[in-house]
Design a protein around this motif. Structure first.
Motif, PDB file in Angstrom:
ATOM      1  N   ALA A   1     -52.203 -18.666   7.213  1.00  0.00           N
ATOM      2  CA  ALA A   1     -51.875 -18.478   8.627  1.00  0.00           C
ATOM      3  C   ALA A   1     -52.859 -17.497   9.251  1.00  0.00           C
ATOM      4  O   ALA A   1     -52.489 -16.602  10.015  1.00  0.00           O
ATOM      5  N   LEU A   2     -54.140 -17.681   8.897  1.00  0.00           N
ATOM      6  CA  LEU A   2     -55.212 -16.815   9.393  1.00  0.00           C
ATOM      7  C   LEU A   2     -55.796 -17.448  10.652  1.00  0.00           C
ATOM      8  O   LEU A   2     -56.494 -18.456  10.584  1.00  0.00           O
ATOM      9  N   TYR A   3     -55.527 -16.884  11.811  1.00  0.00           N
ATOM     10  CA  TYR A   3     -55.923 -17.498  13.071  1.00  0.00           C
ATOM     11  C   TYR A   3     -57.300 -17.052  13.547  1.00  0.00           C
ATOM     12  O   TYR A   3     -57.951 -17.767  14.305  1.00  0.00           O
ATOM     13  N   SER A   4     -57.754 -15.896  13.120  1.00  0.00           N
ATOM     14  CA  SER A   4     -59.058 -15.396  13.553  1.00  0.00           C
ATOM     15  C   SER A   4     -59.973 -15.226  12.349  1.00  0.00           C
ATOM     16  O   SER A   4     -59.521 -14.778  11.283  1.00  0.00           O
ATOM     17  N   THR A   5     -61.234 -15.591  12.483  1.00  0.00           N
ATOM     18  CA  THR A   5     -62.204 -15.419  11.411  1.00  0.00           C
ATOM     19  C   THR A   5     -62.271 -13.939  11.031  1.00  0.00           C
ATOM     20  O   THR A   5     -62.407 -13.063  11.887  1.00  0.00           O
ATOM     21  N   THR A   6     -62.150 -13.693   9.720  1.00  0.00           N
ATOM     22  CA  THR A   6     -61.997 -12.316   9.248  1.00  0.00           C
ATOM     23  C   THR A   6     -62.834 -12.064   8.011  1.00  0.00           C
ATOM     24  O   THR A   6     -62.883 -12.909   7.107  1.00  0.00           O
ATOM     25  N   SER A   7     -63.481 -10.927   7.955  1.00  0.00           N
ATOM     26  CA  SER A   7     -64.133 -10.453   6.735  1.00  0.00           C
ATOM     27  C   SER A   7     -63.163  -9.521   6.015  1.00  0.00           C
ATOM     28  O   SER A   7     -62.496  -8.697   6.643  1.00  0.00           O
TER      29      SER A   7
ATOM     30  N   SER B   1     -59.906 -13.141   0.882  1.00  0.00           N
ATOM     31  CA  SER B   1     -61.365 -13.268   0.815  1.00  0.00           C
ATOM     32  C   SER B   1     -61.816 -13.437  -0.626  1.00  0.00           C
ATOM     33  O   SER B   1     -62.717 -14.233  -0.924  1.00  0.00           O
ATOM     34  N   PHE B   2     -61.191 -12.713  -1.551  1.00  0.00           N
ATOM     35  CA  PHE B   2     -61.562 -12.853  -2.960  1.00  0.00           C
ATOM     36  C   PHE B   2     -61.196 -14.233  -3.484  1.00  0.00           C
ATOM     37  O   PHE B   2     -61.988 -14.862  -4.201  1.00  0.00           O
TER      38      PHE B   2
ATOM     39  N   GLY C   1     -65.682 -10.973   1.676  1.00  0.00           N
ATOM     40  CA  GLY C   1     -66.162 -12.255   2.169  1.00  0.00           C
ATOM     41  C   GLY C   1     -65.499 -12.668   3.469  1.00  0.00           C
ATOM     42  O   GLY C   1     -64.395 -12.218   3.805  1.00  0.00           O
ATOM     43  N   THR C   2     -66.175 -13.545   4.192  1.00  0.00           N
ATOM     44  CA  THR C   2     -65.668 -14.008   5.488  1.00  0.00           C
ATOM     45  C   THR C   2     -64.909 -15.313   5.330  1.00  0.00           C
ATOM     46  O   THR C   2     -65.405 -16.259   4.695  1.00  0.00           O
ATOM     47  N   VAL C   3     -63.719 -15.356   5.896  1.00  0.00           N
ATOM     48  CA  VAL C   3     -62.886 -16.562   5.881  1.00  0.00           C
ATOM     49  C   VAL C   3     -62.680 -16.995   7.330  1.00  0.00           C
ATOM     50  O   VAL C   3     -62.260 -16.195   8.170  1.00  0.00           O
ATOM     51  N   GLN C   4     -62.999 -18.262   7.600  1.00  0.00           N
ATOM     52  CA  GLN C   4     -62.866 -18.769   8.967  1.00  0.00           C
ATOM     53  C   GLN C   4     -61.398 -18.879   9.366  1.00  0.00           C
ATOM     54  O   GLN C   4     -60.547 -19.246   8.552  1.00  0.00           O
ATOM     55  N   GLY C   5     -61.125 -18.611  10.640  1.00  0.00           N
ATOM     56  CA  GLY C   5     -59.769 -18.653  11.147  1.00  0.00           C
ATOM     57  C   GLY C   5     -59.425 -19.973  11.816  1.00  0.00           C
ATOM     58  O   GLY C   5     -60.308 -20.775  12.172  1.00  0.00           O
ATOM     59  N   ILE C   6     -58.142 -20.209  11.997  1.00  0.00           N
ATOM     60  CA  ILE C   6     -57.653 -21.473  12.560  1.00  0.00           C
ATOM     61  C   ILE C   6     -58.195 -21.712  13.958  1.00  0.00           C
ATOM     62  O   ILE C   6     -58.660 -22.818  14.278  1.00  0.00           O
ATOM     63  N   ASN C   7     -58.155 -20.717  14.807  1.00  0.00           N
ATOM     64  CA  ASN C   7     -58.599 -20.901  16.191  1.00  0.00           C
ATOM     65  C   ASN C   7     -60.083 -21.243  16.265  1.00  0.00           C
ATOM     66  O   ASN C   7     -60.492 -22.116  17.047  1.00  0.00           O
ATOM     67  N   ASP C   8     -60.892 -20.564  15.470  1.00  0.00           N
ATOM     68  CA  ASP C   8     -62.329 -20.838  15.476  1.00  0.00           C
ATOM     69  C   ASP C   8     -62.631 -22.227  14.922  1.00  0.00           C
ATOM     70  O   ASP C   8     -63.510 -22.930  15.425  1.00  0.00           O
TER      71      ASP C   8
END
Length: 494
Positions: A266-272, A300-301, A309-316
């Motif tokens: 449920a990650l909506y924004s790209t996050t490092s 991220s791991f 690491g960077t994980v892309q978010g749902i909105n992006d």
């Protein structure tokens, strides 16, 4: 007649019901075939009577599970022509070879050699008889690998081209289909998960016999102990393997289906340094969770093997897919993805934990603690074997729910949308009627399978015609008469 769900959703519901039901038997068949082959090999090498009885019982469990699994598997193929003919036309040239190979393995190779093993106890030479069950075990693994390659194409399409005139996908590289990066990660994960289910069944039978009739003379106590130890060790080792292979699969999913991993968190924004949520809650009208309990950097791991690491978010990703594929909603049902992902992991870890607890409690050939046999605990203890046996099955089924629902809205990711695949002329009423029909048939099969399984569980690894404590380990060649007794017990069970 108007239905609450549209035709696409009804077709999805029917496919989900039949697939989940079918998959209850798949991991059991995969694991029991291998465990039966290993037990049979150990028996021939040692001549121990307890191993022979465990081999017979495990083979019986395999036989009835395989029979029901084949019947329910046929429905899966019919589904494509029934409700998903548009997708079958698009995907048929790719899916056809895998179905043909899987059919030959399941219906000709596995079924034939399972029959030879079943009826060959007093007719085939010992070495040849052993070879028949190993053919079944290997064939089952190959069958799983091939059918998973077809599913992997739906998750990560490769090795194809689109015919300009017909608009159909055409397979031009069969090796790419088989050795899809996703398949190479998904198969080991599915195989180890399957082994957990077989080990859990053996452990459940052993625990039931130890709790319900600890001093019964009609059960080979040595065989019960063997089933418990082997079942528990299989669950623990396969659980470790499932975690390792799941870690690799998560990385591959992040590469080829980033929306699936974003929905799982449920990650909506790209996050490092994205956190992993142990708990998340979104109230009515909230698009994002308002309450979360997180482990920093863990997602991220899992996704990149890097805590930062960077994980892309749902909105992006939604914005990216809209630009790439056109205006549409590309977000799967996030609550289902989020909770199924956690339930898969949590239930699987809990099952492995119970197996480890059993090994600890019975170390150095100890019996189960005496307090477990107290009459006041009996109503609770009778449920323990059922819980042990069902937990890995539930984890496997939940894992497939996550895999398939979090791929939506695609049937073949990036190529073919779900609503495009439904049969053009099918109506909601027709789907509901066929679903009712399948449910009735599956209900009958479930009753038959459960009754047979319960009968085998209650009988346990019986002492047989020989004395329960007798071992023939001094005779490395089990006699032909013993083989005949085993074969007769197999047949008379039915």
């Amino acid at each position: 007649m108007d239905w609450p769900l549209d035709v696409t959703d009804l077709a999805r519901l029917q496919f989900a019901v039949t697939t989940i039901y079918h998959y209850l038997f798949v991991p059991l068949s995969i694991s029991l075939s291998l465990l039966t082959a290993l037990f049979h090999t150990a028996w021939l090498r040692t001549g121990r009577d307890d191993l022979k009885r465990v081999t017979v019982l495990t083979g019986q469990l395999l036989l009835i599970t395989f029979a029901v699994g084949v019947v329910t598997g046929l429905v899966q193929e019919f589904q494509f022509g029934l409700n998903w003919s548009s997708f079958a036309r698009f995907y048929g040239d790719v899916f056809g070879p895998t179905l043909a190979i899987e059919g030959m393995l399941a219906f000709f190779l596995e079924a034939t050699f399972l029959g030879l093993w079943f009826f060959g106890w007093d007719r085939l030479p010992r070495g040849l008889h052993l070879a028949t069950i190993w053919v079944v075990a290997i064939g089952t693994q190959l069958s799983a690998f091939v059918i998973l390659s077809a599913n992997s194409f739906m998750q990560n399409p490769i090795g194809y081209s689109i015919d300009a005139e017909t608009g159909r996908a055409q397979l031009h590289d069969f090796s790419s289909l088989l050795f899809n990066e996703l398949n190479l990660a998904a198969y080991p994960h599915a195989a180890t998960g399957a082994l957990m289910t077989g080990g859990a069944l053996l452990l459940a039978i052993s625990v039931w016999n130890q709790l319900r009739r600890p001093h019964s003379s009609g059960v080979d106590r040595a065989a019960v102990r063997v089933m418990g130890k082997v079942g528990a060790w299989t669950m623990v080792l396969a659980g470790i393997g499932t975690a390792i292979t799941g870690d690799r699969l998560g990385v591959v999913i992040t590469e080829v289906q980033p929306m699936k991993m974003a929905a799982a968190e449920a990650l909506y924004s790209t996050t490092s340094g994205a956190p992993f949520s142990l708990f998340s809650y979104a109230g009515p009208g909230e698009s994002e969770p308002s309450i979360k309990i997180d482990i920093p950097g863990l997602l991220s791991f899992l996704a990149t093997h890097d805590f930062h690491g960077t994980v892309q978010g749902i909105n992006d990703l939604q914005a990216q897919y809209t630009q790439q594929y056109g205006e549409a909603n590309y977000i799967p049902w996030v609550p289902v993805a989020f909770w199924s992902f956690r339930l898969m992991i949590g239930v699987g870890m809990a099952a492995a934990g119970l197996a480890a607890l059993y090994l600890l409690a019975t170390r150095k050939d100890r019996d189960l603690p005496a307090f477990l046999h107290h009459p006041r605990l009996r109503p609770v203890m009778v449920m323990v074997p059922a819980v042990i046996g069902l937990m890995p099955l539930a984890a496997n089924a939940i894992g497939w729910i996550f895999t398939e629902t979090a791929r939506q809205p695609w049937l073949a990711f990036g190529l073919f949308r779900t609503e495009q695949g439904v049969s053009a002329g099918v109506t909601g009423t027709e789907i509901v009627l066929s679903l009712v029909g399948f449910t009735v048939v599956y209900g009958v099969l479930a009753v038959v399978w459960v009754r047979l399984m319960c009968r085998l569980v209650r009988s346990g690894p019986g002492a047989g015609p020989e004395e329960p404590g007798h071992h023939s380990s001094t005779d490395p060649e089990p006699d032909r008469e013993a083989d005949r007794d085993s074969g007769e017990r197999l047949v008379l069970t039915y």
